[in-house]
Design a protein around this motif. Sequence first.
Motif, PDB file in Angstrom:
ATOM      1  N   HIS A  23     -37.015  -1.445 -20.250  1.00 40.15           N
ATOM      2  CA  HIS A  23     -36.779  -0.767 -21.308  1.00 40.15           C
ATOM      3  C   HIS A  23     -37.289   0.809 -20.995  1.00 40.15           C
ATOM      4  O   HIS A  23     -38.454   0.884 -20.646  1.00 40.15           O
ATOM      5  CB  HIS A  23     -37.238  -1.057 -22.651  1.00 40.15           C
ATOM      6  CG  HIS A  23     -37.062  -0.040 -23.823  1.00 40.15           C
ATOM      7  ND1 HIS A  23     -38.091   0.748 -24.158  1.00 40.15           N
ATOM      8  CD2 HIS A  23     -35.822   0.470 -24.379  1.00 40.15           C
ATOM      9  CE1 HIS A  23     -37.265   1.791 -25.072  1.00 40.15           C
ATOM     10  NE2 HIS A  23     -36.187   1.427 -25.147  1.00 40.15           N
ATOM     11  N   SER A  24     -36.561   1.791 -20.978  1.00 40.25           N
ATOM     12  CA  SER A  24     -36.952   3.034 -20.804  1.00 40.25           C
ATOM     13  C   SER A  24     -38.033   3.382 -19.339  1.00 40.25           C
ATOM     14  O   SER A  24     -37.501   3.185 -18.345  1.00 40.25           O
ATOM     15  CB  SER A  24     -37.597   3.766 -21.931  1.00 40.25           C
ATOM     16  OG  SER A  24     -37.832   5.070 -21.771  1.00 40.25           O
ATOM     17  N   GLY A  66     -31.722   1.387 -22.194  1.00 35.29           N
ATOM     18  CA  GLY A  66     -32.246   2.877 -22.510  1.00 35.29           C
ATOM     19  C   GLY A  66     -32.913   3.533 -21.161  1.00 35.29           C
ATOM     20  O   GLY A  66     -33.893   4.169 -21.243  1.00 35.29           O
ATOM     21  N   TYR A 114     -38.732  16.384 -21.152  1.00 34.20           N
ATOM     22  CA  TYR A 114     -39.671  15.551 -21.195  1.00 34.20           C
ATOM     23  C   TYR A 114     -40.859  15.928 -20.173  1.00 34.20           C
ATOM     24  O   TYR A 114     -41.927  15.305 -20.521  1.00 34.20           O
ATOM     25  CB  TYR A 114     -38.955  14.352 -20.231  1.00 34.20           C
ATOM     26  CG  TYR A 114     -37.860  13.868 -21.244  1.00 34.20           C
ATOM     27  CD1 TYR A 114     -38.338  12.800 -22.261  1.00 34.20           C
ATOM     28  CD2 TYR A 114     -36.715  14.167 -21.302  1.00 34.20           C
ATOM     29  CE1 TYR A 114     -37.645  12.193 -23.174  1.00 34.20           C
ATOM     30  CE2 TYR A 114     -35.844  13.522 -22.245  1.00 34.20           C
ATOM     31  CZ  TYR A 114     -36.315  13.051 -23.084  1.00 34.20           C
ATOM     32  OH  TYR A 114     -35.351  12.360 -24.078  1.00 34.20           O
ATOM     33  N   ASN A 143     -27.535  -0.713 -23.907  1.00 34.03           N
ATOM     34  CA  ASN A 143     -28.084   0.690 -24.570  1.00 34.03           C
ATOM     35  C   ASN A 143     -27.926   0.473 -26.184  1.00 34.03           C
ATOM     36  O   ASN A 143     -26.772  -0.114 -26.497  1.00 34.03           O
ATOM     37  CB  ASN A 143     -27.308   1.936 -24.059  1.00 34.03           C
ATOM     38  CG  ASN A 143     -27.743   2.148 -22.732  1.00 34.03           C
ATOM     39  OD1 ASN A 143     -28.855   1.994 -22.173  1.00 34.03           O
ATOM     40  ND2 ASN A 143     -26.776   2.295 -21.633  1.00 34.03           N
ATOM     41  N   ASP A 174     -28.131   5.993 -28.617  1.00 31.63           N
ATOM     42  CA  ASP A 174     -29.353   6.553 -28.033  1.00 31.63           C
ATOM     43  C   ASP A 174     -28.532   7.639 -26.837  1.00 31.63           C
ATOM     44  O   ASP A 174     -28.207   7.417 -25.459  1.00 31.63           O
ATOM     45  CB  ASP A 174     -29.949   5.235 -27.181  1.00 31.63           C
ATOM     46  CG  ASP A 174     -31.001   5.843 -26.165  1.00 31.63           C
ATOM     47  OD1 ASP A 174     -31.339   6.836 -26.214  1.00 31.63           O
ATOM     48  OD2 ASP A 174     -31.420   5.093 -25.302  1.00 31.63           O
ATOM     49  N   THR A 175     -27.815   8.555 -27.308  1.00 30.42           N
ATOM     50  CA  THR A 175     -27.271   9.519 -26.790  1.00 30.42           C
ATOM     51  C   THR A 175     -27.847  10.175 -25.428  1.00 30.42           C
ATOM     52  O   THR A 175     -27.186  10.228 -24.352  1.00 30.42           O
ATOM     53  CB  THR A 175     -26.675  10.688 -27.506  1.00 30.42           C
ATOM     54  OG1 THR A 175     -27.816  11.378 -28.076  1.00 30.42           O
ATOM     55  CG2 THR A 175     -25.742  10.100 -28.595  1.00 30.42           C
ATOM     56  N   PHE A 212     -30.720   8.620 -23.477  1.00 28.34           N
ATOM     57  CA  PHE A 212     -30.903   7.687 -22.379  1.00 28.34           C
ATOM     58  C   PHE A 212     -29.698   6.709 -21.816  1.00 28.34           C
ATOM     59  O   PHE A 212     -29.816   6.098 -20.919  1.00 28.34           O
ATOM     60  CB  PHE A 212     -31.931   6.720 -22.666  1.00 28.34           C
ATOM     61  CG  PHE A 212     -33.343   7.412 -22.648  1.00 28.34           C
ATOM     62  CD1 PHE A 212     -33.903   7.465 -21.426  1.00 28.34           C
ATOM     63  CD2 PHE A 212     -33.920   8.215 -23.765  1.00 28.34           C
ATOM     64  CE1 PHE A 212     -35.326   8.035 -21.244  1.00 28.34           C
ATOM     65  CE2 PHE A 212     -35.149   8.882 -23.580  1.00 28.34           C
ATOM     66  CZ  PHE A 212     -35.766   8.814 -22.207  1.00 28.34           C
ATOM     67  N   ARG A 213     -28.463   7.000 -22.572  1.00 28.06           N
ATOM     68  CA  ARG A 213     -27.558   6.229 -22.012  1.00 28.06           C
ATOM     69  C   ARG A 213     -26.411   7.275 -21.677  1.00 28.06           C
ATOM     70  O   ARG A 213     -25.289   7.186 -21.101  1.00 28.06           O
ATOM     71  CB  ARG A 213     -26.496   5.529 -22.987  1.00 28.06           C
ATOM     72  CG  ARG A 213     -26.181   6.253 -24.416  1.00 28.06           C
ATOM     73  CD  ARG A 213     -25.504   5.614 -25.352  1.00 28.06           C
ATOM     74  NE  ARG A 213     -24.147   5.234 -24.908  1.00 28.06           N
ATOM     75  CZ  ARG A 213     -22.912   5.192 -25.435  1.00 28.06           C
ATOM     76  NH1 ARG A 213     -22.958   5.270 -26.848  1.00 28.06           N
ATOM     77  NH2 ARG A 213     -21.706   5.036 -24.931  1.00 28.06           N
ATOM     78  N   GLY A 224     -30.643   2.707 -31.840  1.00 29.37           N
ATOM     79  CA  GLY A 224     -31.083   3.971 -31.092  1.00 29.37           C
ATOM     80  C   GLY A 224     -31.584   3.525 -29.621  1.00 29.37           C
ATOM     81  O   GLY A 224     -31.420   2.379 -29.202  1.00 29.37           O
ATOM     82  N   HIS A 225     -32.670   4.344 -29.237  1.00 31.87           N
ATOM     83  CA  HIS A 225     -33.246   4.012 -28.193  1.00 31.87           C
ATOM     84  C   HIS A 225     -34.091   2.802 -28.065  1.00 31.87           C
ATOM     85  O   HIS A 225     -34.148   2.074 -27.077  1.00 31.87           O
ATOM     86  CB  HIS A 225     -34.275   5.269 -27.865  1.00 31.87           C
ATOM     87  CG  HIS A 225     -34.841   5.256 -26.398  1.00 31.87           C
ATOM     88  ND1 HIS A 225     -34.359   5.061 -25.212  1.00 31.87           N
ATOM     89  CD2 HIS A 225     -36.480   5.219 -26.175  1.00 31.87           C
ATOM     90  CE1 HIS A 225     -35.020   5.308 -24.245  1.00 31.87           C
ATOM     91  NE2 HIS A 225     -36.307   5.019 -24.665  1.00 31.87           N
TER      92      HIS A 225
END
Length: 243
Positions: A77-78, A102, A115, A187, A191-192, A194-195, A217-218
Amino acid sequence: MTAAGTPPIVFVHGTRFSAGQWSPQLAALREEFPVAAVDLPGHGARSAEPWGLAAATEVIASAVDSLHGGPALVVGHSLGGYASLEFARRRPERLRGLVLAGASASTRGPWAAPYRWVAGLVPRLPADRLARWNDRLLHRLYPSEVVEATIRSGYAFHTLPAAWGEVLGRFGAEAMRDVAAPVLLLNGEKDTVFRSGERDFARAHPRARVELIPRAGHLANFDDPDAFTDAVRRFARELPVRG
């Protein structure tokens, strides 16, 4: 009891979290699959260890080996998704399948600027204040049984600058070409960020597909633990039998 031939599953947590992020998935899947969740360098029980992508891939590899049935399905994840992409490149023989949750956005270009700013800001804020804010946020958004293990394990704010400092600028859709195993891009629908690159990531790999968790979401595995777990379970069952 896990069935013969089922793939081991190794879960890799996201930014600032730890293995506790995956407590709902571990509880739901352990009857069918050998499962483990790692603490990446600088996180959880490895809080004192310096961050490094190379070291992160070795942590994942050790978890795969500990389950004695590899190669494994790795779910990242992420931040953990990008670490899992690096693992796929460095240790392809240990990978049976990959779930990127994500983590289907390019970490290059203008997208990365906010970031980098956050990574620079976090060390200037008191860690105890950040921890209290995170505790309140998680308790407000999610049931205790979903997030309590994450809260108990604490947060790795001190590692965030080094971790994202190494990831930013490094990964784009072309990283998918280094993945030899099937891939699920899993996703949250909402999660606009990270996707944002999921179509490019999917097109870059001949055995990749996209699945969305509705209204999530994320933190899709917190937003809808059952749907997230079911998606991982279905993908694991679809993977080719080893050998």
